[in-house]
Design a protein around this motif. Structure first.
Motif, PDB file in Angstrom:
ATOM      1  N   ARG A  67       4.051   6.874  -6.990  1.00  0.00           N
ATOM      2  CA  ARG A  67       3.539   8.057  -7.492  1.00  0.00           C
ATOM      3  C   ARG A  67       4.637   9.455  -7.282  1.00  0.00           C
ATOM      4  NH1 ARG A  67      -1.245   5.623  -6.016  1.00  0.00           N
ATOM      5  NH2 ARG A  67      -1.204   6.481  -3.900  1.00  0.00           N
ATOM      6  N   ASP A  68       4.973   9.580  -6.199  1.00  0.00           N
ATOM      7  CA  ASP A  68       6.090  10.358  -5.815  1.00  0.00           C
ATOM      8  C   ASP A  68       7.206  10.217  -6.641  1.00  0.00           C
ATOM      9  OD1 ASP A  68       4.322  11.190  -3.824  1.00  0.00           O
ATOM     10  OD2 ASP A  68       5.516  10.326  -1.880  1.00  0.00           O
ATOM     11  N   ALA A  70       2.736   1.916  -3.459  1.00  0.00           N
ATOM     12  CA  ALA A  70       2.089   2.525  -4.567  1.00  0.00           C
ATOM     13  C   ALA A  70       2.181   4.354  -4.055  1.00  0.00           C
ATOM     14  CB  ALA A  70       0.657   2.098  -4.521  1.00  0.00           C
ATOM     15  N   ASP A  71       2.136   4.513  -3.157  1.00  0.00           N
ATOM     16  CA  ASP A  71       2.146   6.034  -2.736  1.00  0.00           C
ATOM     17  C   ASP A  71       3.586   6.609  -3.171  1.00  0.00           C
ATOM     18  OD1 ASP A  71      -0.458   5.998  -1.994  1.00  0.00           O
ATOM     19  OD2 ASP A  71       0.125   5.897  -0.029  1.00  0.00           O
ATOM     20  N   VAL A  72       4.547   5.581  -2.952  1.00  0.00           N
ATOM     21  CA  VAL A  72       6.005   6.151  -3.007  1.00  0.00           C
ATOM     22  C   VAL A  72       6.118   6.083  -4.673  1.00  0.00           C
ATOM     23  CG1 VAL A  72       8.544   5.460  -2.745  1.00  0.00           C
ATOM     24  CG2 VAL A  72       7.076   5.411  -1.010  1.00  0.00           C
ATOM     25  N   GLU A 123       0.588  -1.211   0.295  1.00  0.00           N
ATOM     26  CA  GLU A 123      -0.026   0.026   0.178  1.00  0.00           C
ATOM     27  C   GLU A 123       0.794   1.340   0.137  1.00  0.00           C
ATOM     28  OE1 GLU A 123      -0.285  -1.980   3.170  1.00  0.00           O
ATOM     29  OE2 GLU A 123      -1.114  -3.467   1.664  1.00  0.00           O
ATOM     30  N   VAL A 124       1.761   1.289   0.702  1.00  0.00           N
ATOM     31  CA  VAL A 124       2.864   2.259   0.907  1.00  0.00           C
ATOM     32  C   VAL A 124       3.680   2.383  -0.353  1.00  0.00           C
ATOM     33  CG1 VAL A 124       4.704   3.419   2.319  1.00  0.00           C
ATOM     34  CG2 VAL A 124       2.822   2.358   3.492  1.00  0.00           C
TER      35      VAL A 124
END
Length: 64
Positions: A25-26, A21-23, A18-19
């Motif tokens: 995008r960053d 995926a955010d990283v 889950e994390v």
């Protein structure tokens, strides 16, 4: 000795999905910003194409 990329790979591998995926995008946003910066050199080609004024107070001596 590890390189920064090796360290980044290890950190990413240790993240929950889950994390990650955010990283991701960053990182994608960062890559786009860096690519845009490379495409727009500074100063732009037109920079300095217009003559400036030598008005009083401009810090440039009028006689040259």
């Amino acid at each position: 000795m590890s390189t920064p990329k090796d360290e980044m790979h290890a950190l990413i591998d240790s993240l929950p999905d889950e994390v990650a995926a955010d990283v991701l995008r960053d990182f994608q946003r960062l890559r786009r910003r860096l690519e845009a910066r490379e495409e727009r050199p500074w100063p732009p080609a037109w920079f300095g194409s217009v003559g400036g004024s030598q008005s009083p107070g401009s810090g440039v001596p009028a006689d040259g």
